[in-house]
Scaffold this active site. Structure first.
Site, PDB file in Angstrom:
ATOM      1  CE  LYS A  17       0.878   1.363   4.195  1.00 23.82           C
ATOM      2  NZ  LYS A  17       1.540   2.699   4.979  1.00 23.82           N
ATOM      3  CG  ASP A 142      -1.266   0.366   8.494  1.00 20.39           C
ATOM      4  OD1 ASP A 142      -2.218   1.328   8.344  1.00 20.39           O
ATOM      5  OD2 ASP A 142      -0.180   0.333   7.601  1.00 20.39           O
TER       6      ASP A 142
END
Ligand SMILES: C[C@@](CO)(OP(=O)(O)O)[C@H](O)COP(=O)(O)OP(=O)(O)OC[C@H]1O[C@@H](n2ccc(N)nc2=O)[C@H](O)[C@@H]1O
Ligand SMILES: Nc1ncnc2c1ncn2[C@@H]1O[C@H](COP(=O)(O)OP(=O)(O)O)[C@@H](O)[C@H]1O
Length: 316
Positions: A17, A142
């Site tokens: 990401k 996350d």
């Protein structure tokens, strides 16, 4: 390396990401986490996580990441899911690491999400069961993002879903991105947050950023790319500041930023050719680099052939 039987293994591509906006705020919650506003998007740069039934829980990462037990996110993910759904986590997990770690790219979080998804497949667990998200949250801030995978806004500690931009930022899909990372420079996430506490820097105005991301106008959104933890990373390592400045000066860059706590920076580019050229030039400057594209999903199951072709893994 523990070698799961590939005839029974399930394989997932676990993408990295980048943070398009990261605003860290002062203070810590009861778990020691800072409140953040985080807008993340997945990119086509992947580890491969393979899971197979085994006599007991085992884990191997290739190349090694220095931890193959409770300190590894995949191990913790397996234990957390097993506890919540009351099964024995007797599985062999292997991770082919491609995503650099301590790089702000969330590789270990994505590996954990992929482990959870593979175990859900084996154990016939409904992936929308709230306990699946609970397991993800218990592993790291996350990990929940990767269970969603689409460009989205997360608040709380960065682990509470707030809003998806899958529709408004549909034009981000396949958009060219280049990553660069100073060789041999990594930033530990806890160390970056500790350095933030010592000298907090203000986050960029978030309401304005949110409006831009909601508008569906990518050109407007890129003007709001911002990361106050990236400023901390630049303070911790001059190489990160130098590589970001270098990136900002390259042709074809629409916006560039440190991702997460660093040490990578990324640039959204105006073409794939520009992204590839920057990656080549970065390589000539002894920076690690990778040209790739944005994707709109988290870990995805792949076939055995794709995951394991004579020892070579097809990635990205
Ligand atoms: C900075 C960010 C931005 O997306 O990513 P990375 O740079 O690590 O990729 C995240 O906030 C990282 O998320 P993640 O990497 O999952 O962090 P965790 O393993 O849960 O937390 C590691 C440590 O970082 C600190 N931490 C993490 C998240 C948060 N909101 N506040 C914190 O203070 C805490 O000290 C925590 O113990
Ligand atoms: N599955 C994993 N892959 C990589 N690193 C892991 C993993 N599990 C735990 N770690 C530990 O987490 C640290 C950094 O994790 P990572 O997610 O790569 O950070 P960042 O997102 O900041 O790049 C590594 O130094 C390593 O010791």
């Amino acid at each position: 390396m523990a070698n799961p039987s590939y005839s029974t293994a399930i394989h997932y591509k676990a993408p990295a990401k980048v943070n398009l906006y990261l605003g860290v705020h002062r203070g810590r919650d009861e778990r020691g986490y800072h409140p953040v506003d985080s807008i993340m998007a997945a990119i086509d740069y992947c580890d491969i996580v393979s899971v197979a039934p085994a006599p007991k829980l085992t884990l191997a990462c290739e190349p090694s990441v220095g931890c193959i037990d409770v300190s590894n996110t995949c191990w913790r993910a397996a234990i957390a899911l097993a506890k919540l759904f009351d099964f024995a986590p007797n599985y062999a997990i292997t991770v082919q690491k491609h995503i650099p770690f301590q790089a702000g790219l969330g590789g270990s979080s994505s590996d954990a999400a992929a482990t959870i998804l593979a175990l859900c497949d084996f154990e016939h667990i409904d992936k929308t069961d709230p306990r699946v998200m609970q397991a993800a949250r218990s592993v790291g801030a996350d990990v929940p993002f990767f269970l969603h995978g689409e460009p989205s806004y997360w608040d709380g500690a960065g682990n509470r879903f707030s809003e998806s931009f899958a529709q408004t930022l549909a034009s981000l899909e396949h958009a060219p991105i280049v990553l660069i990372k100073p060789a041999c420079v990594g930033v530990s996430t806890p160390a970056a947050y500790a350095a933030f506490d010592e000298k907090p820097t203000a986050a960029a105005a978030f309401a304005e950023a949110l409006e831009a991301f909601r508008s569906g106008d990518l050109r407007r959104a890129v003007k709001q790319f911002s990361n106050n933890l990236g400023e901390v990373a630049c303070r911790l390592s001059p190489e990160i500041q130098q590589s970001l400045s270098w990136l900002r000066g390259q042709q074809g860059v629409l916006a560039s930023l440190v991702t997460g706590s660093g040490s990578s920076s990324f640039a959204l580019c105006d073409s794939h050719e520009a992204a590839r050229d920057i990656a080549l030039r970065a390589h000539e400057c002894s920076l690690h680099s990778r040209a790739t594209k944005f994707i709109m999903h988290g870990p995805q199951r792949i076939s055995q052939t794709k995951a394991h072709t004579k020892g070579h893994y097809l990635v990205g």
